[in-house]
Design a protein around this motif. Structure first.
Motif, short mmCIF file in Angstrom:
data_model
loop_
_atom_site.label_atom_id
_atom_site.label_comp_id
_atom_site.label_asym_id
_atom_site.label_seq_id
_atom_site.Cartn_x
_atom_site.Cartn_y
_atom_site.Cartn_z
N GLU A 60 -22.48 -19.31 0.81
CA GLU A 60 -22.52 -19.86 -0.54
C GLU A 60 -22.62 -18.73 -1.56
O GLU A 60 -23.39 -17.79 -1.41
N LYS A 61 -21.81 -18.84 -2.62
CA LYS A 61 -21.84 -17.83 -3.66
C LYS A 61 -22.95 -18.15 -4.64
O LYS A 61 -23.15 -19.28 -5.03
N ASP B 207 -25.50 -16.76 -8.16
CA ASP B 207 -25.35 -16.21 -9.50
C ASP B 207 -25.74 -14.73 -9.55
O ASP B 207 -26.16 -14.23 -10.59
N ARG B 208 -25.60 -14.06 -8.42
CA ARG B 208 -25.86 -12.62 -8.42
C ARG B 208 -24.81 -11.92 -9.26
O ARG B 208 -23.66 -12.33 -9.29
N ILE B 209 -25.20 -10.83 -9.89
CA ILE B 209 -24.25 -10.02 -10.65
C ILE B 209 -23.82 -8.88 -9.75
O ILE B 209 -24.65 -8.17 -9.18
N VAL B 210 -22.50 -8.71 -9.62
CA VAL B 210 -21.95 -7.68 -8.74
C VAL B 210 -20.97 -6.81 -9.53
O VAL B 210 -20.42 -7.23 -10.54
N THR B 211 -20.75 -5.61 -9.04
CA THR B 211 -19.77 -4.71 -9.67
C THR B 211 -18.39 -5.06 -9.14
O THR B 211 -18.13 -4.98 -7.95
N GLU C 237 -13.61 -13.73 -7.27
CA GLU C 237 -12.23 -13.94 -6.81
C GLU C 237 -11.28 -14.17 -7.98
O GLU C 237 -10.18 -13.60 -8.01
N LYS C 238 -11.68 -15.00 -8.93
CA LYS C 238 -10.84 -15.27 -10.11
C LYS C 238 -10.61 -13.99 -10.91
O LYS C 238 -9.49 -13.72 -11.35
N ALA C 239 -11.65 -13.18 -11.06
CA ALA C 239 -11.53 -11.93 -11.81
C ALA C 239 -10.59 -10.95 -11.10
O ALA C 239 -9.75 -10.31 -11.74
#
Length: 144
Positions: A2-3, A5-9, A64-66
């Motif tokens: 499950e994805k 709301d972590r912020i990733v580079t 993924e969208k980005a």
């Protein structure tokens, strides 16, 4: 998995202006993002390598969208250049590896000539003339 709301580079840029352009594209398509280390790298470009460049950060659920938007945009630019020759949308790419992560700056290979090196050493100063060229941050090569 499950994805969250972590912020990733998402990616890293050594050119703060290119990072701003990509950030604007993502925000225009409804993806919340921000740039980390942008201020230090804009004010003091010499710290670019130390900080690891400008980091484009997004929420993990938008990753993924980005990635698709960035890939789609780079393909559009490459196609436009091939079809029309030189274009205002053209981004300089490395002839060695094809990366767009390039910058026109002080050369890293063959930076100074022999005469400049000798004079600078004799006067105990930083070389007063240094050759400039395009530099690829992926394969670390200089090119014209």
């Amino acid at each position: 998995m499950e994805k969250t709301d972590r912020i990733v580079t998402l990616t890293t840029y050594y050119d703060p202006m290119l990072a701003e352009i990509v950030k604007g594209k993502l925000e225009a398509n409804g993806i919340s993002c921000y740039l980390a280390d942008e201020n230090i790298n804009t004010i003091m470009p010499i710290y670019n390598q130390l900080t690891g460049g400008v980091k484009l950060r997004v929420f993990e659920h938008d990753m993924e969208k980005a990635e698709l938007l960035i890939a789609e945009d780079s393909e559009l630019i490459i196609e436009n250049v091939k079809e029309e020759g030189t274009s205002s949308l053209a981004i300089r790419t490395c002839p060695n590896c094809g990366s767009a992560n390039v910058r026109f700056a002080q050369a890293t290979e063959k930076r100074v000539g022999v005469l400049t090196a000798v004079l600078s050493l004799a006067m105990l100063v930083y070389p007063f003339y240094a050759r400039k060229s395009w530099h690829c941050f992926n394969c670390e090569r200089d090119f014209k």
